[in-house]
Design a protein around this motif. Structure first.
Motif, PDB file in Angstrom:
ATOM      1  N   LEU A  77     -89.962-121.033  42.928  1.00  0.00           N
ATOM      2  CA  LEU A  77     -91.236-120.753  42.361  1.00  0.00           C
ATOM      3  C   LEU A  77     -91.549-119.208  42.767  1.00  0.00           C
ATOM      4  O   LEU A  77     -91.896-118.505  41.897  1.00  0.00           O
ATOM      5  N   ALA A  78     -91.001-118.896  44.110  1.00  0.00           N
ATOM      6  CA  ALA A  78     -91.407-117.334  44.607  1.00  0.00           C
ATOM      7  C   ALA A  78     -90.708-116.546  43.988  1.00  0.00           C
ATOM      8  O   ALA A  78     -91.041-115.371  43.200  1.00  0.00           O
ATOM      9  N   TRP A  79     -89.283-116.767  43.397  1.00  0.00           N
ATOM     10  CA  TRP A  79     -88.657-115.807  42.476  1.00  0.00           C
ATOM     11  C   TRP A  79     -88.979-115.770  41.196  1.00  0.00           C
ATOM     12  O   TRP A  79     -88.860-114.692  40.636  1.00  0.00           O
ATOM     13  N   LEU A  80     -89.358-116.842  40.601  1.00  0.00           N
ATOM     14  CA  LEU A  80     -90.025-116.692  39.423  1.00  0.00           C
ATOM     15  C   LEU A  80     -91.200-115.994  39.221  1.00  0.00           C
ATOM     16  O   LEU A  80     -91.397-115.186  38.333  1.00  0.00           O
ATOM     17  N   ALA A  81     -92.053-116.196  40.249  1.00  0.00           N
ATOM     18  CA  ALA A  81     -93.356-115.255  40.036  1.00  0.00           C
ATOM     19  C   ALA A  81     -93.106-113.796  40.445  1.00  0.00           C
ATOM     20  O   ALA A  81     -93.722-113.004  40.009  1.00  0.00           O
ATOM     21  N   LEU A  82     -92.099-113.476  41.604  1.00  0.00           N
ATOM     22  CA  LEU A  82     -91.819-112.128  41.748  1.00  0.00           C
ATOM     23  C   LEU A  82     -91.103-111.449  40.451  1.00  0.00           C
ATOM     24  O   LEU A  82     -91.779-110.468  40.169  1.00  0.00           O
ATOM     25  N   PHE A  83     -90.451-112.105  39.780  1.00  0.00           N
ATOM     26  CA  PHE A  83     -89.696-111.522  38.460  1.00  0.00           C
ATOM     27  C   PHE A  83     -90.611-111.607  37.384  1.00  0.00           C
ATOM     28  O   PHE A  83     -90.489-110.793  36.597  1.00  0.00           O
ATOM     29  N   SER A  84     -91.778-112.542  37.452  1.00  0.00           N
ATOM     30  CA  SER A  84     -92.665-112.201  36.380  1.00  0.00           C
ATOM     31  C   SER A  84     -93.671-111.114  36.565  1.00  0.00           C
ATOM     32  O   SER A  84     -93.860-110.617  35.389  1.00  0.00           O
ATOM     33  N   ALA A  85     -93.804-110.584  37.698  1.00  0.00           N
ATOM     34  CA  ALA A  85     -94.528-109.314  37.772  1.00  0.00           C
ATOM     35  C   ALA A  85     -93.400-108.247  37.716  1.00  0.00           C
ATOM     36  O   ALA A  85     -93.885-107.135  36.793  1.00  0.00           O
ATOM     37  N   ILE A  86     -92.255-108.338  38.052  1.00  0.00           N
ATOM     38  CA  ILE A  86     -91.449-107.171  37.810  1.00  0.00           C
ATOM     39  C   ILE A  86     -91.103-106.776  36.284  1.00  0.00           C
ATOM     40  O   ILE A  86     -90.904-105.623  35.834  1.00  0.00           O
ATOM     41  N   ALA A  87     -91.046-108.001  35.599  1.00  0.00           N
ATOM     42  CA  ALA A  87     -90.498-107.756  34.199  1.00  0.00           C
ATOM     43  C   ALA A  87     -91.589-107.371  33.252  1.00  0.00           C
ATOM     44  O   ALA A  87     -91.261-107.058  32.329  1.00  0.00           O
ATOM     45  N   GLU A  88     -92.908-107.600  33.741  1.00  0.00           N
ATOM     46  CA  GLU A  88     -93.968-107.150  32.806  1.00  0.00           C
ATOM     47  C   GLU A  88     -93.989-105.787  32.104  1.00  0.00           C
ATOM     48  O   GLU A  88     -93.959-105.459  31.060  1.00  0.00           O
ATOM     49  N   LEU A  89     -93.589-104.805  33.143  1.00  0.00           N
ATOM     50  CA  LEU A  89     -93.577-103.512  32.352  1.00  0.00           C
ATOM     51  C   LEU A  89     -92.708-103.197  31.777  1.00  0.00           C
ATOM     52  O   LEU A  89     -92.598-102.644  30.480  1.00  0.00           O
ATOM     53  N   PRO A  90     -91.200-103.559  31.835  1.00  0.00           N
ATOM     54  CA  PRO A  90     -90.135-103.318  30.881  1.00  0.00           C
ATOM     55  C   PRO A  90     -90.485-104.127  29.422  1.00  0.00           C
ATOM     56  O   PRO A  90     -90.071-103.662  28.676  1.00  0.00           O
ATOM     57  N   TYR A  91     -90.959-105.401  29.828  1.00  0.00           N
ATOM     58  CA  TYR A  91     -91.203-106.081  28.542  1.00  0.00           C
ATOM     59  C   TYR A  91     -92.200-105.493  27.799  1.00  0.00           C
ATOM     60  O   TYR A  91     -91.830-105.278  26.590  1.00  0.00           O
ATOM     61  N   ARG A  92     -93.330-104.721  28.136  1.00  0.00           N
ATOM     62  CA  ARG A  92     -94.424-104.225  27.589  1.00  0.00           C
ATOM     63  C   ARG A  92     -93.832-102.887  27.046  1.00  0.00           C
ATOM     64  O   ARG A  92     -94.211-102.387  25.887  1.00  0.00           O
ATOM     65  N   LEU A  93     -92.969-102.030  27.627  1.00  0.00           N
ATOM     66  CA  LEU A  93     -92.176-100.805  27.085  1.00  0.00           C
ATOM     67  C   LEU A  93     -91.560-101.100  25.870  1.00  0.00           C
ATOM     68  O   LEU A  93     -91.514-100.417  24.868  1.00  0.00           O
ATOM     69  N   TYR A  94     -90.567-102.112  26.112  1.00  0.00           N
ATOM     70  CA  TYR A  94     -89.678-102.502  24.779  1.00  0.00           C
ATOM     71  C   TYR A  94     -90.429-103.213  23.730  1.00  0.00           C
ATOM     72  O   TYR A  94     -90.090-102.727  22.489  1.00  0.00           O
ATOM     73  N   MET A  95     -91.204-103.955  23.933  1.00  0.00           N
ATOM     74  CA  MET A  95     -91.987-105.015  22.810  1.00  0.00           C
ATOM     75  C   MET A  95     -93.143-104.364  22.628  1.00  0.00           C
ATOM     76  O   MET A  95     -94.081-104.912  22.160  1.00  0.00           O
ATOM     77  N   PHE A 218     -62.353-124.663  32.417  1.00  0.00           N
ATOM     78  CA  PHE A 218     -62.289-123.205  32.941  1.00  0.00           C
ATOM     79  C   PHE A 218     -63.672-122.929  33.707  1.00  0.00           C
ATOM     80  O   PHE A 218     -64.686-123.638  33.710  1.00  0.00           O
ATOM     81  N   GLY A 219     -63.440-121.921  34.385  1.00  0.00           N
ATOM     82  CA  GLY A 219     -64.441-121.388  35.299  1.00  0.00           C
ATOM     83  C   GLY A 219     -65.368-120.691  34.733  1.00  0.00           C
ATOM     84  O   GLY A 219     -65.236-120.186  33.524  1.00  0.00           O
ATOM     85  N   VAL A 220     -66.545-120.742  35.197  1.00  0.00           N
ATOM     86  CA  VAL A 220     -67.880-120.092  34.722  1.00  0.00           C
ATOM     87  C   VAL A 220     -68.396-119.174  35.914  1.00  0.00           C
ATOM     88  O   VAL A 220     -68.587-119.792  36.991  1.00  0.00           O
ATOM     89  N   TRP A 221     -68.872-118.025  35.682  1.00  0.00           N
ATOM     90  CA  TRP A 221     -69.315-116.928  36.669  1.00  0.00           C
ATOM     91  C   TRP A 221     -70.635-117.805  37.200  1.00  0.00           C
ATOM     92  O   TRP A 221     -71.631-117.860  36.191  1.00  0.00           O
ATOM     93  N   ALA A 222     -70.937-117.909  38.274  1.00  0.00           N
ATOM     94  CA  ALA A 222     -72.175-118.891  38.827  1.00  0.00           C
ATOM     95  C   ALA A 222     -73.409-117.846  38.596  1.00  0.00           C
ATOM     96  O   ALA A 222     -73.336-116.754  38.807  1.00  0.00           O
ATOM     97  N   MET A 223     -74.375-118.348  38.111  1.00  0.00           N
ATOM     98  CA  MET A 223     -75.490-117.538  37.775  1.00  0.00           C
ATOM     99  C   MET A 223     -76.548-117.859  39.217  1.00  0.00           C
ATOM    100  O   MET A 223     -77.003-118.936  39.043  1.00  0.00           O
ATOM    101  N   ARG A 224     -76.543-116.873  39.864  1.00  0.00           N
ATOM    102  CA  ARG A 224     -77.462-117.018  41.016  1.00  0.00           C
ATOM    103  C   ARG A 224     -78.639-116.337  41.201  1.00  0.00           C
ATOM    104  O   ARG A 224     -79.156-115.776  39.822  1.00  0.00           O
ATOM    105  N   ARG A 225     -79.132-116.087  42.303  1.00  0.00           N
ATOM    106  CA  ARG A 225     -80.678-115.468  42.271  1.00  0.00           C
ATOM    107  C   ARG A 225     -80.508-114.087  41.689  1.00  0.00           C
ATOM    108  O   ARG A 225     -81.412-113.579  41.103  1.00  0.00           O
TER     109      ARG A 225
END
Length: 245
Positions: A77-95, A218-225
């Motif tokens: 939850l903390a990681w989702l909440a943190l990047f919710s805030a971080i992503a808002e400005l780039p999201y609004r700049l592009y969209m 086949f291997g898949v690049w692990a998607m971590r934090r």
């Protein structure tokens, strides 16, 4: 020490990592429509991204523990909440000209809480789930994919805990979370993009579940934090591309 750690560490779910990468690819394809090219058809594969992210959340919730208590995933939850805030400005700049809601991460955060609350017998998790659902109902117009988007991870939990034959439920919820009235109106007029979007929404759960059952050779690049950073960064990269185009 290294050998012991290797022997006891759980095996990485490569199919789940593949699902996340495909969801990310679908998301980027959807957002490429706003770079400046005539690529409205990308709306169709773009309908796969959100349900596949919700399915990944549901898988993580169901696998948290075999215990009925199922503790709250505070770090998740903390990681989702943190990047919710971080992503808002780039999201609004592009969209900028398309923005009518927050970015997608607040919806996924609330969806995680609802899914945990629906599965857990822990009262704190249930209370948080009810509160998240209430926020989804009250502030649906401000959330990307709205109230139904908040419910989609729980719909996937239902399928994972019961039968794949119920995959039509998250399919319908996925359609409702999109601009379903415009999609259906366009379909009735024979618009191929609307028809494709309708099929993509209804089939996304089954396709996602099929990917999860795939025994990868086949291997898949692990998607971590670190992968959370892809969301805000891809908006900045696409904005740069639009400047060139």
């Amino acid at each position: 020490m290294t050998e012991l750690k290797t022997a006891t560490a759980p095996e990485r779910d490569r199919a789940l990592d593949l699902l996340k990468w495909l969801a990310m690819l679908s998301m980027v394809m959807d957002h490429l429509r706003y770079v400046g090219w005539d690529a409205d058809w990308l709306y169709v594969p773009g309908r796969l991204a959100f349900p596949w992210f919700c399915l990944a959340i549901a898988v993580n919730v169901v696998r948290t523990r075999t215990s009925a208590a199922r503790p709250i995933r505070w770090k998740y939850l903390a990681w989702l909440a943190l990047f919710s805030a971080i992503a808002e400005l780039p999201y609004r700049l592009y969209m900028a000209e398309e923005v009518t809601t927050l970015n997608v991460l607040p919806t996924l955060t609330l969806g995680l809480l609802v899914a945990q609350g629906g599965l857990s017998r822990s009262w704190p998790a249930r209370v948080l789930g009810i509160a998240a659902l209430a926020i989804g109902v009250l502030f649906g117009p401000q959330l990307m994919f709205g109230m139904y988007g908040v419910l989609l991870p729980l719909a996937f939990v239902l399928v994972l805990r019961t039968s794949i034959w119920l995959a039509i439920v998250p399919g319908i919820v996925c359609l409702l979370s999109n601009e379903w009235s415009k999609i259906i109106d366009g379909m009735l007029w024979g618009d191929p993009i609307s028809i494709g979007a309708l099929v993509a929404c209804l089939m996304a759960p089954l396709l996602g579940l099929a990917i999860l059952r795939w025994r990868l050779e086949f291997g898949v690049w692990a998607m971590r934090r670190w992968a959370y950073a892809i969301y805000p960064v891809h908006f900045l990269v696409l904005a740069w591309m639009r400047g060139i185009v």
